[in-house]
Write an enzyme that holds these catalytic residues in place. Structure first.
Site, mmCIF file in Angstrom:
data_model
loop_
_atom_site.group_PDB
_atom_site.id
_atom_site.type_symbol
_atom_site.label_atom_id
_atom_site.label_comp_id
_atom_site.label_asym_id
_atom_site.label_seq_id
_atom_site.Cartn_x
_atom_site.Cartn_y
_atom_site.Cartn_z
ATOM 1 N N SER A 145 -10.071 -0.776 6.740
ATOM 2 C CA SER A 145 -9.364 -0.577 5.658
ATOM 3 C C SER A 145 -8.599 -1.972 4.791
ATOM 4 O O SER A 145 -8.121 -1.763 3.932
ATOM 5 C CB SER A 145 -8.416 0.811 5.482
ATOM 6 N N LYS A 181 0.833 -1.120 0.079
ATOM 7 C CA LYS A 181 -0.119 0.015 0.008
ATOM 8 C C LYS A 181 0.985 1.196 0.001
ATOM 9 O O LYS A 181 1.806 1.240 0.767
ATOM 10 C CB LYS A 181 -0.861 -0.152 1.267
ATOM 11 N N SER A 223 -9.624 1.706 2.510
ATOM 12 C CA SER A 223 -8.831 2.498 1.814
ATOM 13 C C SER A 223 -7.718 1.574 1.027
ATOM 14 O O SER A 223 -7.330 1.995 0.111
ATOM 15 C CB SER A 223 -8.247 3.485 2.455
HETATM 16 N N1 GLN Z 1 -13.341 4.014 6.186
HETATM 17 C C1 GLN Z 1 -12.589 4.405 7.432
HETATM 18 C C2 GLN Z 1 -12.606 5.735 7.238
HETATM 19 O O1 GLN Z 1 -12.629 6.245 6.297
HETATM 20 C C3 GLN Z 1 -11.789 3.511 7.827
HETATM 21 C C4 GLN Z 1 -10.613 3.974 6.708
HETATM 22 C C5 GLN Z 1 -9.350 3.013 7.395
HETATM 23 O O2 GLN Z 1 -9.463 1.982 8.025
HETATM 24 N N2 GLN Z 1 -8.153 3.620 6.883
HETATM 25 O O3 GLN Z 1 -11.708 6.252 8.251
#
Ligand code: GLN
Length: 486
Positions: free
Chosen positions: A175, A76, A151
């Site tokens: 994410s 990532k 994400s």
């Molecule tokens: N969807 C959640 C957010 O937008 C989690 C994102 C994540 O785990 N980085 O914060």
């Protein structure tokens, strides 16, 4: 070759069925032919990957290889890679080439794994659909009109489309697990502190945790073996000894108590998704586990608490992007104030700005007690619910997401609808627990995930349950068809 798991590829390298150079070349070839359909990668450096593969082949020949030597892994683009762009999906870091490696990256390098490339993500890991990336949305390999989740959407799509045998991700509120569920692969978010955060660009420091995405639980175990462990350079990393996670994969499930939180099977859960998850639980029951109804009574507080705490931490973490030290800088600033404001206005996307505004407001004098402190109190209640539940059960299970992947654009104008996507995943981060998503079937040809949640440092048990499930089911072996994947 590309249909094999990491475990199979590692065996193939040992058996000399192919070399790491051949393997790496095969994946690079697939990326160059197919990634235009998914947009899973932000950066690929073929020359560096092949050089690393050559070194790995020498190491394999010398007999000093680790299980990941010669295996290509996608990372990532939130993990700092020395000499290689680390954008975090943002224009703000569109020119950022780190002078050092994240600890996770160093560990993969030391193990002899190959950096295949850096994967797309929601900007600064804020999102649930990968539509918030400066580098454009990622498409789901099961149906390219659908989001891959976020994400870590690029990592999940890359593994699902077999552009990489495995990938890293980070999970602040879901994410790793949510994109794993949407893309029909396996993902593990370890206990907070199990994997070093050094060099993993911070979103919400008390919630962020790196982990693996792969096709199987066994592969996740192999990757976690390399990723996990104390890092003297990260004061929040745990000192607990690291187990060999591959050793506990085949324990039978006789006597295992699985808690099913009533709140995770109620209103808001798509009924067909719920049916797939229940069928998956039946399979675990057939292997000797018992299903126990439990309650996590403060579940309603999860979304409000998370969406105060995460933006609050984000607003402080992102204050470092000011155009002075690194990253984007606006042209011809008139004075310091102009430099800050224009740099940040130009460098950040809408969702990141929304979080900074919410977080700054929640932390401001006069509102701190009403919002941030309250949210921290709610966080404690949520954690206590889990601690109480783990007095009665060994693990907790439920759906990873309320439904399968949704269409690109379907929720991008409605932040609240997007935040509701995280309803079953956020609490795990607030409580610092390990959680997994395991492929558990399909709804209208879209994958759905079974979520498994364990007590702190219970990764081995989660991986064991997931592995046993995958021995008895073939959901994780199904291959997507969209975008020329096969
Ligand atoms: N969807 C959640 C957010 O937008 C989690 C994102 C994540 O785990 N980085 O914060």
């Amino acid at each position: 070759m590309h249909e094999q798991t990491v475990a199979q590829l590692a065996q193939g390298l040992r058996d000399k069925s192919f070399t790491s150079v051949e393997l790496t070349r095969a994946y690079l070839q697939r990326i160059s032919e197919l990634d235009q359909n998914y947009n899973a990668f932000i950066t690929v450096n073929e020359e560096n990957a092949l050089n690393a593969a050559r070194t790995a082949d020498q190491r394999l020949a010398s007999g000093e290889a680790t299980p990941l030597t010669g295996i290509p892994v996608a990372h990532k683009d939130i993990f700092c890679t020395r000499g290689m762009l680390t954008s975090c999906g943002s224009k703000m870091l569109g020119n950022f080439v780190p002078p050092y490696d994240a600890t996770v990256i160093s560990r993969f390098n030391e193990a002899g794994a190959i950096i295949l490339g850096k994967t797309n993500l929601d900007e600064f890991a804020m999102g649930s659909s990968n539509e918030n990336s400066h580098y454009g949305p990622v498409k789901n390999p099961w149906d390219t009109s659908l989001v891959p989740g976020g994400s870590s959407g690029g990592s999940a799509a890359a593994v699902a489309a077999m552009l990489a045998p495995a990938a890293t991700g980070t999970d602040t509120g879901g994410s790793i697990r949510q994109p794993a569920a949407f893309c029909g692969i396996t993902g593990l978010k370890p206990t907070y502190g199990r994997v070093s955060r050094l060099g993993m660009i911070a979103y919400a420091s008390s919630l962020d945790q790196g982990g693996p995405l792969a096709r199987t639980a066994q592969d996740c175990a192999l990757l976690l073996n390399t990723m996990a462990g104390h890092d003297p350079l990260d004061s929040t990393s745990a000192v607990n000894a690291v187990e060999d996670y591959t050793l506990s994969l085949n324990k039978n499930l006789q006597g295992l108590k699985i808690g099913l939180p009533r709140e995770y099977f109620g209103e808001g859960l798509d009924s067909a998704t719920g049916e797939q998850v229940r069928a998956a639980l039946k399979e675990l029951e057939a292997q000797g586990a018992s299903l126990v109804d439990i309650s996590l009574p403060n579940s309603d507080l999860t979304i409000p608490a998370y969406y105060i705490i995460a933006p609050a931490e984000a607003s402080t973490n992102l204050s470092r992007f000011d155009g002075v030290r690194y990253g984007h800088r606006c042209a011809d600033p008139e004075n310091l104030h102009d430099l800050y404001t224009r740099t940040r206005e130009e460098g950040f996307g809408d969702e990141v700005k929304r979080r900074i505004l919410v977080g700054t407001y929640a932390l401001s004098a006069g509102y701190y007690d009403a919002y941030y402190k309250k949210a921290q109190q709610a966080r404690r209640l949520i954690k206590n619910d889990f601690m109480d539940a783990f007095e009665r059960v060994d693990i907790i299970a439920g759906p990873t997401t309320p439904g399968p992947a949704f269409g690109l654009g379907a929720k991008s104008d409605d932040p609240i609808a997007m935040y509701l996507e995280d309803v079953y995943t956020l609490a795990v981060n607030l409580a610092g627990l390990p959680g997994m998503s395991v492929p558990a079937g399909f709804v209208d040809s879209k994958p759905v995930g079974l979520q498994l949640i364990g007590p702190h440092f219970g990764e081995a048990q989660l991986l064991n349950v997931a592995h046993r499930f995958q021995q008895a089911t073939d959901w994780h072996t199904r291959l997507p068809q969209a975008g020329g994947v096969v």
